[in-house]
Design a protein around this motif. Structure first.
Motif, PDB file in Angstrom:
ATOM      1  N   ARG A  37      44.228  -7.335 -30.976  1.00 20.58           N
ATOM      2  CA  ARG A  37      43.885  -6.276 -30.149  1.00 20.58           C
ATOM      3  C   ARG A  37      42.414  -6.698 -29.793  1.00 20.58           C
ATOM      4  O   ARG A  37      41.703  -6.738 -30.761  1.00 20.58           O
ATOM      5  CB  ARG A  37      44.214  -4.950 -30.185  1.00 20.58           C
ATOM      6  CG  ARG A  37      45.728  -4.657 -30.467  1.00 20.58           C
ATOM      7  CD  ARG A  37      46.380  -4.643 -29.267  1.00 20.58           C
ATOM      8  NE  ARG A  37      47.971  -4.447 -29.464  1.00 20.58           N
ATOM      9  CZ  ARG A  37      49.030  -5.175 -29.685  1.00 20.58           C
ATOM     10  NH1 ARG A  37      48.659  -6.479 -29.688  1.00 20.58           N
ATOM     11  NH2 ARG A  37      50.190  -4.913 -29.859  1.00 20.58           N
ATOM     12  N   ASP A  38      41.891  -6.026 -28.830  1.00 26.37           N
ATOM     13  CA  ASP A  38      40.414  -6.279 -28.546  1.00 26.37           C
ATOM     14  C   ASP A  38      39.719  -7.574 -28.937  1.00 26.37           C
ATOM     15  O   ASP A  38      38.729  -7.580 -29.633  1.00 26.37           O
ATOM     16  CB  ASP A  38      39.887  -5.189 -29.201  1.00 26.37           C
ATOM     17  CG  ASP A  38      40.272  -3.691 -29.141  1.00 26.37           C
ATOM     18  OD1 ASP A  38      40.688  -3.535 -27.890  1.00 26.37           O
ATOM     19  OD2 ASP A  38      40.350  -2.646 -30.087  1.00 26.37           O
ATOM     20  N   VAL A  39      40.289  -8.834 -28.591  1.00 27.25           N
ATOM     21  CA  VAL A  39      39.875  -9.952 -28.639  1.00 27.25           C
ATOM     22  C   VAL A  39      38.694 -10.127 -27.936  1.00 27.25           C
ATOM     23  O   VAL A  39      38.724  -9.934 -26.825  1.00 27.25           O
ATOM     24  CB  VAL A  39      40.969 -11.070 -28.558  1.00 27.25           C
ATOM     25  CG1 VAL A  39      40.432 -12.429 -28.917  1.00 27.25           C
ATOM     26  CG2 VAL A  39      42.168 -10.733 -29.190  1.00 27.25           C
ATOM     27  N   ARG A  40      37.626 -10.678 -28.537  1.00 32.64           N
ATOM     28  CA  ARG A  40      36.236 -10.746 -27.805  1.00 32.64           C
ATOM     29  C   ARG A  40      35.598 -12.068 -28.330  1.00 32.64           C
ATOM     30  O   ARG A  40      35.610 -12.342 -29.448  1.00 32.64           O
ATOM     31  CB  ARG A  40      35.272  -9.895 -28.160  1.00 32.64           C
ATOM     32  CG  ARG A  40      35.850  -8.294 -27.691  1.00 32.64           C
ATOM     33  CD  ARG A  40      35.604  -8.136 -26.237  1.00 32.64           C
ATOM     34  NE  ARG A  40      35.961  -6.746 -25.889  1.00 32.64           N
ATOM     35  CZ  ARG A  40      37.226  -6.380 -25.478  1.00 32.64           C
ATOM     36  NH1 ARG A  40      38.320  -7.149 -25.546  1.00 32.64           N
ATOM     37  NH2 ARG A  40      37.431  -5.182 -25.142  1.00 32.64           N
ATOM     38  N   SER A  41      35.091 -12.865 -27.279  1.00 33.42           N
ATOM     39  CA  SER A  41      34.013 -14.024 -27.693  1.00 33.42           C
ATOM     40  C   SER A  41      32.943 -13.363 -27.565  1.00 33.42           C
ATOM     41  O   SER A  41      32.258 -12.651 -26.893  1.00 33.42           O
ATOM     42  CB  SER A  41      34.180 -14.954 -26.567  1.00 33.42           C
ATOM     43  OG  SER A  41      35.554 -15.750 -26.424  1.00 33.42           O
ATOM     44  N   ARG A  42      31.902 -13.531 -28.645  1.00 27.93           N
ATOM     45  CA  ARG A  42      30.664 -13.014 -28.729  1.00 27.93           C
ATOM     46  C   ARG A  42      29.692 -14.194 -29.034  1.00 27.93           C
ATOM     47  O   ARG A  42      29.937 -15.229 -29.533  1.00 27.93           O
ATOM     48  CB  ARG A  42      30.907 -12.246 -30.126  1.00 27.93           C
ATOM     49  CG  ARG A  42      31.643 -11.009 -29.932  1.00 27.93           C
ATOM     50  CD  ARG A  42      31.396 -10.260 -31.011  1.00 27.93           C
ATOM     51  NE  ARG A  42      32.631  -9.038 -30.803  1.00 27.93           N
ATOM     52  CZ  ARG A  42      32.428  -7.696 -30.161  1.00 27.93           C
ATOM     53  NH1 ARG A  42      31.484  -7.659 -29.614  1.00 27.93           N
ATOM     54  NH2 ARG A  42      33.395  -7.031 -30.195  1.00 27.93           N
ATOM     55  N   GLN A  43      28.519 -13.883 -28.709  1.00 25.62           N
ATOM     56  CA  GLN A  43      27.242 -15.027 -28.506  1.00 25.62           C
ATOM     57  C   GLN A  43      26.420 -14.671 -29.464  1.00 25.62           C
ATOM     58  O   GLN A  43      26.255 -13.590 -30.250  1.00 25.62           O
ATOM     59  CB  GLN A  43      26.392 -14.597 -27.076  1.00 25.62           C
ATOM     60  CG  GLN A  43      27.492 -15.071 -25.859  1.00 25.62           C
ATOM     61  CD  GLN A  43      26.996 -14.919 -24.559  1.00 25.62           C
ATOM     62  OE1 GLN A  43      26.066 -13.990 -24.648  1.00 25.62           O
ATOM     63  NE2 GLN A  43      27.427 -15.759 -23.779  1.00 25.62           N
ATOM     64  N   ASP A  44      25.553 -15.883 -29.820  1.00 26.85           N
ATOM     65  CA  ASP A  44      24.571 -15.776 -30.814  1.00 26.85           C
ATOM     66  C   ASP A  44      23.200 -15.503 -30.195  1.00 26.85           C
ATOM     67  O   ASP A  44      23.216 -15.085 -28.819  1.00 26.85           O
ATOM     68  CB  ASP A  44      24.364 -17.197 -31.627  1.00 26.85           C
ATOM     69  CG  ASP A  44      24.169 -18.258 -30.572  1.00 26.85           C
ATOM     70  OD1 ASP A  44      23.582 -18.087 -29.493  1.00 26.85           O
ATOM     71  OD2 ASP A  44      24.521 -19.401 -30.977  1.00 26.85           O
ATOM     72  N   LEU A  45      22.133 -15.373 -30.791  1.00 22.33           N
ATOM     73  CA  LEU A  45      20.681 -15.436 -30.015  1.00 22.33           C
ATOM     74  C   LEU A  45      20.251 -16.000 -29.038  1.00 22.33           C
ATOM     75  O   LEU A  45      19.512 -15.598 -28.161  1.00 22.33           O
ATOM     76  CB  LEU A  45      19.651 -15.039 -31.250  1.00 22.33           C
ATOM     77  CG  LEU A  45      19.951 -13.825 -32.249  1.00 22.33           C
ATOM     78  CD1 LEU A  45      18.766 -14.048 -33.372  1.00 22.33           C
ATOM     79  CD2 LEU A  45      20.009 -12.467 -31.576  1.00 22.33           C
ATOM     80  N   THR A  46      20.959 -17.242 -28.908  1.00 12.85           N
ATOM     81  CA  THR A  46      20.657 -18.186 -27.741  1.00 12.85           C
ATOM     82  C   THR A  46      21.611 -17.887 -26.724  1.00 12.85           C
ATOM     83  O   THR A  46      21.683 -18.709 -25.770  1.00 12.85           O
ATOM     84  CB  THR A  46      20.538 -19.618 -28.272  1.00 12.85           C
ATOM     85  OG1 THR A  46      22.077 -20.004 -28.838  1.00 12.85           O
ATOM     86  CG2 THR A  46      19.695 -19.874 -29.510  1.00 12.85           C
ATOM     87  N   ARG A  47      22.598 -16.943 -26.706  1.00 13.50           N
ATOM     88  CA  ARG A  47      23.395 -16.455 -25.683  1.00 13.50           C
ATOM     89  C   ARG A  47      24.414 -17.791 -25.682  1.00 13.50           C
ATOM     90  O   ARG A  47      25.031 -17.796 -24.535  1.00 13.50           O
ATOM     91  CB  ARG A  47      22.782 -16.062 -24.426  1.00 13.50           C
ATOM     92  CG  ARG A  47      21.933 -15.091 -24.495  1.00 13.50           C
ATOM     93  CD  ARG A  47      21.304 -14.578 -23.113  1.00 13.50           C
ATOM     94  NE  ARG A  47      20.603 -13.359 -23.326  1.00 13.50           N
ATOM     95  CZ  ARG A  47      20.017 -12.774 -22.091  1.00 13.50           C
ATOM     96  NH1 ARG A  47      20.197 -13.189 -20.843  1.00 13.50           N
ATOM     97  NH2 ARG A  47      19.310 -11.685 -22.446  1.00 13.50           N
ATOM     98  N   ARG A  48      24.748 -18.441 -26.532  1.00 16.20           N
ATOM     99  CA  ARG A  48      25.838 -19.371 -26.758  1.00 16.20           C
ATOM    100  C   ARG A  48      27.111 -18.565 -27.470  1.00 16.20           C
ATOM    101  O   ARG A  48      26.867 -18.155 -28.493  1.00 16.20           O
ATOM    102  CB  ARG A  48      25.408 -20.668 -27.243  1.00 16.20           C
ATOM    103  CG  ARG A  48      24.466 -21.330 -26.634  1.00 16.20           C
ATOM    104  CD  ARG A  48      24.109 -22.653 -27.126  1.00 16.20           C
ATOM    105  NE  ARG A  48      23.448 -22.470 -28.478  1.00 16.20           N
ATOM    106  CZ  ARG A  48      22.807 -23.332 -29.079  1.00 16.20           C
ATOM    107  NH1 ARG A  48      23.057 -24.709 -28.980  1.00 16.20           N
ATOM    108  NH2 ARG A  48      22.200 -23.013 -30.298  1.00 16.20           N
TER     109      ARG A  48
END
Length: 284
Positions: free
Chosen positions: A262-273
């Motif tokens: 549930r609540d699967v998310r792609s998350r970014q690093d500080l460079t927004r990748r």
């Protein structure tokens, strides 16, 4: 201006010409390591105390040997860790992944959370969680003998008795904890076979076993993390897994709803990748 600061300026120019990304910082770190002082104390080193080993370290860095191999230390969040040949040097990107996990653990209504770090390497993630989350018990898993040795040294130095190291494969680790874990985290190998890292510090010095994933897309170890996390986590527990910046979508798809995620998310690093995927297992 002291003699050492003059030499640092010359070293900075040499490292810049060699393509080192942070030449001044690296020259200062080498100087501080050789002379046994902090970077902010370099101006205090007497001319008579200058150690020519500084230039040996500069030459090694000029050839693109990792700074951390030269100084013997890597900095990760609030930790100074021992590293060297045979273990992956922890990167700033992974600090973001560890930070997300630390925030989730602090929010949990659990007095003594149980955490598993799959493929711990230097134990950077495991030790950061133990240091920053009061009363957490962390199990660090590492099957590679070389990396295991470095992890053990760091855990002895920083572990405070709350990080337990296991010489097991991440695919079938810790069956005794099935259904009892609050959070699983991993920075597994994920570079596809045949891909060549751009940075010589990674390509020529990091252990290939820590870099290159199995399968045509390099993500078989991530799939193993998913299966292990599904087995270990209690209902409502979390998983976080790091990946390359172009792998956000395929890693996201490794955690399908039909498998209980549930609540699967792609998350970014500080460079927004795209840098890591998180998910919650089952229902609270």
């Amino acid at each position: 201006m002291t003699f050492l600061l003059d030499e640092i300026a010359l070293a900075t120019a040499r490292l810049a010409e060699a393509g080192v990304p942070s030449p001044r910082t690296d020259a200062e770190e080498i100087a501080a390591s050789v002379h046994g002082v902090r970077r902010g104390e370099l101006h205090m080193v007497k001319d008579s105390d200058f150690d020519a080993l500084f230039w040996e370290g500069v030459a090694r860095r000029e050839s693109r040997e990792p700074l951390q191999h030269i100084t013997g230390r890597a900095y990760f969040r609030y930790l100074s860790l021992e590293v060297g040949p045979g273990v992956f040097v922890p990167r700033p990107e992974t600090e973001i992944v560890a930070g997300w996990a630390i925030d989730r653990l602090r929010e949990m209504d659990v007095a003594s959370p149980v955490v598993v770090d799959l493929g711990t390497g230097s134990a950077a993630i495991a030790l950061s969680i133990a240091q920053e989350v009061a009363l957490a018990t962390v199990h660090a898993v590492e099957v590679d003998p070389g990396a295991y040795t470095w992890a053990k040294r760091n855990i002895i130095e920083h572990g405070q008795g709350r990080v337990h190291l296991h010489p097991e494969d991440l695919a079938d680790a810790l069956s005794e904890l099935d259904g009892q874990v609050d959070l699983v985290i991993s920075n597994p190998p994920y570079i596809p076979p045949g891909a060549i890292p751009r940075d010589p510090e990674v390509r020529d010095y990091d252990p290939h076993r820590a870099l290159y994933g199995s399968g045509s897309d390099g993500l078989d170890e991530v799939r193993a993390v998913e299966r292990t996390a599904r087995r270990l986590l209690r209902p409502g527990g979390f998983v976080a897994v790091e990946h390359a910046d172009q792998q956000g979508t395929p890693v996201y798809l490794i955690f399908p709803e039909e498998s209980g995620w549930r609540d699967v998310r792609s998350r970014q690093d500080l460079t927004r990748r795209d840098r890591f995927v998180t998910a919650r297992f089952g229902q609270e």
